[in-house]
Scaffold this motif. Structure first.
Motif, mmCIF file in Angstrom:
data_model
loop_
_atom_site.group_PDB
_atom_site.id
_atom_site.type_symbol
_atom_site.label_atom_id
_atom_site.label_comp_id
_atom_site.label_asym_id
_atom_site.label_seq_id
_atom_site.Cartn_x
_atom_site.Cartn_y
_atom_site.Cartn_z
ATOM 1 N N ILE A 255 3.635 6.032 -6.073
ATOM 2 C CA ILE A 255 3.027 6.161 -4.749
ATOM 3 C C ILE A 255 1.508 6.038 -4.859
ATOM 4 C CG2 ILE A 255 2.660 7.716 -2.798
ATOM 5 C CD1 ILE A 255 5.434 8.895 -3.354
ATOM 6 N N PHE A 256 0.944 6.697 -5.873
ATOM 7 C CA PHE A 256 -0.492 6.576 -6.099
ATOM 8 C C PHE A 256 -0.855 5.148 -6.482
ATOM 9 C CE2 PHE A 256 -3.688 9.915 -6.140
ATOM 10 C CZ PHE A 256 -2.957 10.986 -5.651
ATOM 11 N N SER B 193 9.531 -0.580 -10.833
ATOM 12 C CA SER B 193 10.436 0.158 -11.727
ATOM 13 C C SER B 193 10.835 1.493 -11.122
ATOM 14 C CB SER B 193 9.762 0.388 -13.087
ATOM 15 O OG SER B 193 9.380 -0.829 -13.689
ATOM 16 N N GLY B 194 9.849 2.205 -10.571
ATOM 17 C CA GLY B 194 10.139 3.502 -9.965
ATOM 18 C C GLY B 194 11.065 3.387 -8.777
ATOM 19 N N ALA B 195 10.838 2.381 -7.940
ATOM 20 C CA ALA B 195 11.671 2.208 -6.740
ATOM 21 C C ALA B 195 13.102 1.838 -7.111
ATOM 22 C CB ALA B 195 11.054 1.141 -5.839
ATOM 23 N N ILE C 135 -5.524 4.475 4.483
ATOM 24 C CA ILE C 135 -4.666 4.548 3.298
ATOM 25 C C ILE C 135 -4.922 5.825 2.516
ATOM 26 C CG2 ILE C 135 -4.268 3.511 1.016
ATOM 27 C CD1 ILE C 135 -4.589 0.772 2.381
ATOM 28 N N LEU C 136 -6.192 6.181 2.338
ATOM 29 C CA LEU C 136 -6.515 7.426 1.630
ATOM 30 C C LEU C 136 -5.918 8.635 2.346
ATOM 31 C CD1 LEU C 136 -10.240 7.087 0.456
ATOM 32 C CD2 LEU C 136 -8.267 7.653 -0.972
ATOM 33 N N TYR C 137 -6.054 8.653 3.650
ATOM 34 C CA TYR C 137 -5.542 9.806 4.414
ATOM 35 C C TYR C 137 -4.019 9.853 4.398
ATOM 36 C CZ TYR C 137 -4.326 12.818 8.325
ATOM 37 O OH TYR C 137 -3.768 13.797 9.102
ATOM 38 N N LEU C 138 -3.374 8.712 4.651
ATOM 39 C CA LEU C 138 -1.916 8.683 4.684
ATOM 40 C C LEU C 138 -1.310 8.942 3.306
ATOM 41 C CD1 LEU C 138 -1.479 5.682 7.134
ATOM 42 C CD2 LEU C 138 -0.890 8.063 7.592
ATOM 43 N N LEU C 139 -2.040 8.564 2.242
ATOM 44 C CA LEU C 139 -1.590 8.876 0.884
ATOM 45 C C LEU C 139 -1.666 10.381 0.631
ATOM 46 C CD1 LEU C 139 -0.837 8.055 -2.023
ATOM 47 C CD2 LEU C 139 -3.257 7.682 -2.467
ATOM 48 N N ALA C 140 -2.681 11.026 1.208
ATOM 49 C CA ALA C 140 -2.873 12.457 0.978
ATOM 50 C C ALA C 140 -1.793 13.320 1.633
ATOM 51 C CB ALA C 140 -4.252 12.884 1.492
ATOM 52 N N SER D 254 0.855 -1.185 0.000
ATOM 53 C CA SER D 254 0.000 0.000 0.000
ATOM 54 C C SER D 254 0.891 1.235 0.000
ATOM 55 C CB SER D 254 -0.901 0.005 1.231
ATOM 56 O OG SER D 254 -0.122 0.214 2.395
ATOM 57 N N SER D 255 0.262 2.401 -0.110
ATOM 58 C CA SER D 255 1.033 3.641 -0.036
ATOM 59 C C SER D 255 1.693 3.781 1.324
ATOM 60 C CB SER D 255 0.118 4.837 -0.300
ATOM 61 O OG SER D 255 -1.031 4.780 0.528
ATOM 62 N N ILE D 256 1.107 3.130 2.354
ATOM 63 C CA ILE D 256 1.721 3.141 3.683
ATOM 64 C C ILE D 256 3.103 2.489 3.598
ATOM 65 C CG2 ILE D 256 1.522 2.307 6.056
ATOM 66 C CD1 ILE D 256 -1.507 2.341 5.709
ATOM 67 N N SER D 257 3.172 1.321 2.921
ATOM 68 C CA SER D 257 4.449 0.623 2.778
ATOM 69 C C SER D 257 5.444 1.459 1.985
ATOM 70 C CB SER D 257 4.235 -0.724 2.063
ATOM 71 O OG SER D 257 3.289 -1.507 2.728
ATOM 72 N N PHE D 258 4.967 2.071 0.884
ATOM 73 C CA PHE D 258 5.849 2.816 -0.012
ATOM 74 C C PHE D 258 6.542 3.969 0.717
ATOM 75 C CE2 PHE D 258 7.385 5.124 -3.576
ATOM 76 C CZ PHE D 258 7.390 4.263 -4.660
ATOM 77 N N LEU D 259 5.838 4.573 1.661
ATOM 78 C CA LEU D 259 6.400 5.719 2.367
ATOM 79 C C LEU D 259 6.948 5.354 3.739
ATOM 80 C CD1 LEU D 259 3.579 8.230 1.440
ATOM 81 C CD2 LEU D 259 5.858 8.110 0.429
ATOM 82 N N ALA D 260 6.256 4.437 4.436
ATOM 83 C CA ALA D 260 6.633 4.126 5.813
ATOM 84 C C ALA D 260 7.893 3.275 5.894
ATOM 85 C CB ALA D 260 5.479 3.427 6.525
ATOM 86 N N LEU D 261 8.082 2.337 4.950
ATOM 87 C CA LEU D 261 9.252 1.462 5.034
ATOM 88 C C LEU D 261 10.565 2.230 4.842
ATOM 89 C CD1 LEU D 261 8.080 -1.844 3.296
ATOM 90 C CD2 LEU D 261 7.867 -1.129 5.686
ATOM 91 N N PRO D 262 10.692 3.079 3.807
ATOM 92 C CA PRO D 262 11.918 3.897 3.741
ATOM 93 C C PRO D 262 12.066 4.812 4.950
ATOM 94 C CG PRO D 262 10.777 3.908 1.627
ATOM 95 C CD PRO D 262 9.843 3.261 2.609
#
Length: 494
Positions: A336-337, A188-190, A136-141, A57-65
């Motif tokens: 991220i989206f 690919s982006g990561a 997820i919607l809120y944390l993505l925003a 999820s977007s949580i993983s994409f941002l929270a893990l780094p």
């Protein structure tokens, strides 16, 4: 700092392409079965990519780094638990649900313990998905506010509506195929991002590893048995229980088992999706560690307001906008989206399936024309999408949305995994054992999850990590049910 016009163009083209591609499956859904399982014609590789995309999820994409930047790789131990859960899933869960051949995961619960368990489990699932989609919607925003320059409510509403449109119109095939595309873009982006970070570090990967090792950034956590801290063993056990819950009782996974062409392909997709997440999550942790080294070397490039470790989740979005070449920035924002949209679309589709199969067809009308089934599924998708937007807007302003989501997820899961294990590992058929197990299990889960609240009121609180809520709650349900079942057996009439 906002996106350039080129990056914005790439982002909007991506969004329009994904929504348009998803909507194109509208005309393939002639029956409810098509909408829910894709008619059992989905290839293993696409299902595997969909399982993977649901994990990320977007949580993983941002929270893990951010996690790796702030502390170490302790959270990566969660990923190491996935192969063990997948092994159990392909040997026991996939054959079970393929044999059952019901679109709903919770038919099994009714077969084992009666209608009340099906109602209970399906309602717990719907509540969990609402909390999950809202979080997820809120944390993505949050990062998108900085990247796009829009306000949080606008991003929440826009993202929620876009995902709802293609998930509602295209059904499971739209979800799976867009997940596959978004998974490829995400990876690919990561990879591109990590490559560029390392290129900008004078000593390359060797310097990254050297500084990270000296600063203890590669640690997987303590190997002690201290259950109040996030140790290696605690995260491993927590991950095993969470992943068993995903593979065993999560409707979105069960739909993919049934949507495969054969049991062999269902197992293959499970292995692909789960094992792919392990190296990709490692990639995210490596990005966080590389960013830590990059800004240790180039301290002047980091704004003073982001210099504190408590701002770690904002570092990756800042790097994307400030340091990546034009074009690649747009691709990363789209990634991220992609992570958020894939998880949201899956939750919308699986929730609509539960509403139709476990509530509408079960208690209102069991025999429906195919077009009526599809209409109900689309209406339910629309309703869940709108409700998730409302939940996300309610999260706005919460001190810690992630903590709130974890607490809600523990409570709303309702110990369903414990009931599932009680069903497959015992021969108990009486209602009393699972009822007593659920009651005690919910008490345990609530006590651990809300320990801070109880402590503020002066009540006794436990000094154990909150991640143990699902572990101890599941264990309580299983063992209480097991022992009560054996205690009442001698009193049954022969």
């Amino acid at each position: 700092m906002e996106l350039s016009l080129i990056d914005l163009a790439i982002f909007f083209v991506y969004m329009a392409g994904i929504v348009g591609f998803g909507v194109s499956f509208y005309f393939k859904n002639r029956t409810g079965k098509d909408y829910i399982t894709g008619g059992g014609r989905l290839p293993a590789w696409a299902l595997g990519m969909s399982i993977f995309a649901t994990y990320v999820s977007s949580i993983s994409f941002l929270a893990l780094p951010g996690n790796a930047y702030q502390s170490n790789w302790n959270s990566f131990v969660f990923s190491l638990s996935i192969p063990f859960a997948a092994l159990i899933a392909v040997n026991f869960f996939v054959p079970l649900y393929r044999k059952l051949q019901s679109p709903s995961a919770y038919t099994y619960f009714e077969n084992r313990f009666g209608p009340w368990v099906r109602i209970y489990a399906s309602i717990c699932y719907l509540l969990t998905q609402l909390a999950r989609m809202g979080a997820i919607l809120y944390l993505l925003a949050l990062p998108m506010e900085a990247l796009l320059g829009w306000n949080i409510p606008t991003i929440i509403v826009l993202t929620g509506l876009l995902v709802m449109i293609y998930a509602m119109m295209g059904g499971i095939e739209a979800v799976v195929w867009t997940d596959a595309i978004q998974g490829i873009i995400l990876i690919s982006g990561a990879i591109g991002c990590l490559f560029l970070i390392i290129l900008r570090i004078p000593g390359g990967i060797d310097q990254v590893l050297e500084i990270a090792k000296n600063d203890h950034k590669l640690s997987l956590g303590s190997f002690s048995l201290n259950w109040s801290e996030s140790t290696f063993w605690l995260v491993l056990i927590y991950g095993l229980f969470i992943n068993l819950q995903n593979f065993g009782v999560d409707q979105s996974y069960i739909q993919r088992y049934i949507g495969a062409r054969s049991e062999k392909e269902a197992k293959l997709s499970t292995w692909l999706g789960s094992l792919l997440y392990v190296p990709v999550s490692l990639l995210f942790f490596m990005i966080g560690t590389a960013l830590y080294v990059y800004y240790q070397i180039n301290t002047q490039l980091l704004p003073i307001e982001l210099s504190g470790l408590d701002q770690a989740d904002k570092i990756f979005p800042y790097f994307i906008v400030s340091s990546l070449p034009v074009g690649l920035t747009g691709l990363l924002v789209a990634s991220i989206f992609a992570a958020g949209m894939s998880t949201l679309s899956t939750s919308i589709n699986s929730s609509a399936t539960v509403i139709l199969e476990d509530h509408f067809k079960k208690y209102l009308s069991s025999s429906l024309p195919q077009q009526s089934e599809i209409s109900i599924l689309r209406t339910a998708s629309f309703a869940m999408g709108l409700a998730s937007i409302g939940v996300a807007l309610a999260f706005n302003g919460v001190l810690s949305a992630l903590d709130a989501w974890w607490a809600l997820a523990s409570i709303f899961s309702g110990g369903i995994l414990g009931l599932f294990l009680l069903g497959i590992l015992t021969k108990i058929k009486s209602n009393l054992p699972p009822v007593l197990g659920v009651i005690l299990g919910l008490i345990v889960i609530g006590w651990i999850s809300l320990s801070d609240f109880f402590q503020s009121l002066g009540f006794l609180s436990l000094t154990i990590h909150k991640n143990l809520a699902i572990v101890l709650g599941t264990t309580a349900i299983f063992f209480v049910g097991f022992f009560v079942g054996h205690l009442i057996k001698p009193f049954k009439k022969p």
